[in-house]
Design a protein around this motif. Structure first.
Motif, PDB file in Angstrom:
ATOM      1  N   ALA A 121      42.040  34.131  49.352  1.00 33.52           N
ATOM      2  CA  ALA A 121      42.675  35.383  49.773  1.00 33.52           C
ATOM      3  C   ALA A 121      43.370  36.049  48.598  1.00 33.52           C
ATOM      4  O   ALA A 121      43.308  37.276  48.440  1.00 33.52           O
ATOM      5  CB  ALA A 121      43.662  35.117  50.909  1.00 33.52           C
ATOM      6  N   SER A 122      44.007  35.259  47.751  1.00 32.49           N
ATOM      7  CA  SER A 122      44.694  35.789  46.576  1.00 32.49           C
ATOM      8  C   SER A 122      43.694  36.411  45.604  1.00 32.49           C
ATOM      9  O   SER A 122      43.939  37.486  45.038  1.00 32.49           O
ATOM     10  CB  SER A 122      45.487  34.686  45.883  1.00 32.49           C
ATOM     11  N   LEU A 123      42.569  35.763  45.422  1.00 28.94           N
ATOM     12  CA  LEU A 123      41.517  36.289  44.560  1.00 28.94           C
ATOM     13  C   LEU A 123      41.009  37.624  45.093  1.00 28.94           C
ATOM     14  O   LEU A 123      40.835  38.587  44.338  1.00 28.94           O
ATOM     15  CB  LEU A 123      40.374  35.272  44.451  1.00 28.94           C
ATOM     16  N   GLN A 124      40.780  37.695  46.401  1.00 29.87           N
ATOM     17  CA  GLN A 124      40.312  38.958  46.996  1.00 29.87           C
ATOM     18  C   GLN A 124      41.338  40.067  46.798  1.00 29.87           C
ATOM     19  O   GLN A 124      40.984  41.205  46.501  1.00 29.87           O
ATOM     20  CB  GLN A 124      40.008  38.780  48.482  1.00 29.87           C
ATOM     21  N   PHE A 125      42.610  39.733  46.941  1.00 31.74           N
ATOM     22  CA  PHE A 125      43.664  40.726  46.752  1.00 31.74           C
ATOM     23  C   PHE A 125      43.664  41.242  45.311  1.00 31.74           C
ATOM     24  O   PHE A 125      43.705  42.456  45.072  1.00 31.74           O
ATOM     25  CB  PHE A 125      45.027  40.128  47.110  1.00 31.74           C
ATOM     26  N   VAL A 126      43.598  40.337  44.350  1.00 35.40           N
ATOM     27  CA  VAL A 126      43.611  40.749  42.943  1.00 35.40           C
ATOM     28  C   VAL A 126      42.357  41.553  42.619  1.00 35.40           C
ATOM     29  O   VAL A 126      42.422  42.555  41.894  1.00 35.40           O
ATOM     30  CB  VAL A 126      43.780  39.532  42.007  1.00 35.40           C
ATOM     31  N   ARG A 127      41.221  41.163  43.151  1.00 41.89           N
ATOM     32  CA  ARG A 127      40.002  41.955  42.956  1.00 41.89           C
ATOM     33  C   ARG A 127      40.186  43.372  43.498  1.00 41.89           C
ATOM     34  O   ARG A 127      39.775  44.340  42.862  1.00 41.89           O
ATOM     35  CB  ARG A 127      38.820  41.289  43.657  1.00 41.89           C
ATOM     36  N   LYS A 128      40.780  43.459  44.660  1.00 40.80           N
ATOM     37  CA  LYS A 128      40.986  44.760  45.298  1.00 40.80           C
ATOM     38  C   LYS A 128      41.887  45.647  44.454  1.00 40.80           C
ATOM     39  O   LYS A 128      41.540  46.780  44.155  1.00 40.80           O
ATOM     40  CB  LYS A 128      41.591  44.551  46.695  1.00 40.80           C
ATOM     41  N   VAL A 129      43.061  45.149  44.090  1.00 43.54           N
ATOM     42  CA  VAL A 129      44.025  46.006  43.394  1.00 43.54           C
ATOM     43  C   VAL A 129      43.629  46.267  41.944  1.00 43.54           C
ATOM     44  O   VAL A 129      43.984  47.309  41.394  1.00 43.54           O
ATOM     45  CB  VAL A 129      45.480  45.470  43.484  1.00 43.54           C
ATOM     46  N   SER A 130      42.874  45.343  41.324  1.00 43.76           N
ATOM     47  CA  SER A 130      42.480  45.548  39.927  1.00 43.76           C
ATOM     48  C   SER A 130      41.204  46.381  39.818  1.00 43.76           C
ATOM     49  O   SER A 130      40.972  47.014  38.796  1.00 43.76           O
ATOM     50  CB  SER A 130      42.267  44.209  39.218  1.00 43.76           C
ATOM     51  N   GLY A 131      40.402  46.344  40.862  1.00 45.52           N
ATOM     52  CA  GLY A 131      39.112  47.027  40.795  1.00 45.52           C
ATOM     53  C   GLY A 131      38.042  46.207  40.100  1.00 45.52           C
ATOM     54  O   GLY A 131      36.930  46.658  39.907  1.00 45.52           O
ATOM     55  N   TYR A 132      38.368  44.971  39.714  1.00 45.23           N
ATOM     56  CA  TYR A 132      37.412  44.082  39.049  1.00 45.23           C
ATOM     57  C   TYR A 132      36.918  43.023  40.027  1.00 45.23           C
ATOM     58  O   TYR A 132      37.712  42.373  40.686  1.00 45.23           O
ATOM     59  CB  TYR A 132      38.062  43.314  37.893  1.00 45.23           C
ATOM     60  N   ASN A 133      35.610  42.835  40.066  1.00 45.64           N
ATOM     61  CA  ASN A 133      35.080  41.684  40.774  1.00 45.64           C
ATOM     62  C   ASN A 133      35.212  40.464  39.863  1.00 45.64           C
ATOM     63  O   ASN A 133      35.591  39.391  40.289  1.00 45.64           O
ATOM     64  CB  ASN A 133      33.628  41.912  41.177  1.00 45.64           C
ATOM     65  N   ALA A 134      34.891  40.679  38.599  1.00 46.16           N
ATOM     66  CA  ALA A 134      35.089  39.670  37.556  1.00 46.16           C
ATOM     67  C   ALA A 134      35.634  40.410  36.341  1.00 46.16           C
ATOM     68  O   ALA A 134      34.999  41.352  35.870  1.00 46.16           O
ATOM     69  CB  ALA A 134      33.778  38.975  37.231  1.00 46.16           C
TER      70      ALA A 134
END
Length: 101
Positions: A32-45
């Motif tokens: 869930a934390s990874l999904q949140f950071v992906r969302k707010v950063s705009g980066y998948n990787a």
């Protein structure tokens, strides 16, 4: 796919974690934390230049989320993960059946 539709799909990947039996695992908190950071950063990787900051953010949010899960209380009985997953599959089947029409 429009940005708003894409964003709502990405948000669906973050699942509620509180008040389930069995209790949330560290892997679920991290996902869930990874999904949140992906969302707010705009980066998948992230790029190599941003990887350290990205991973640090995931770790910090996972820690905060774990503390939150450990500190929340409720009088409601815990939800059953299998029952909730079956409900979600049923909703998805209906949603995608209507979209296909």
């Amino acid at each position: 796919m429009e940005a708003e539709e894409r964003d709502s799909i990405m948000c669906r990947n973050i699942k509620p974690l509180f008040n389930f039996e069995p209790t949330v695992t560290d892997d679920e908190v991290r996902a869930a934390s990874l999904q949140f950071v992906r969302k707010v950063s705009g980066y998948n990787a992230p790029s190599q230049a941003n990887a350290e900051a990205f991973e640090r953010a995931v770790d910090e949010i996972a820690g905060i989320t774990r503390r939150l899960m450990d500190e929340l209380t409720t009088a409601a009985p815990p939800k059953d993960r299998d029952v909730e997953a079956a409900k979600a599959r049923e909703r998805a089947a209906k949603r995608y059946a209507t979209q296909a029409s």
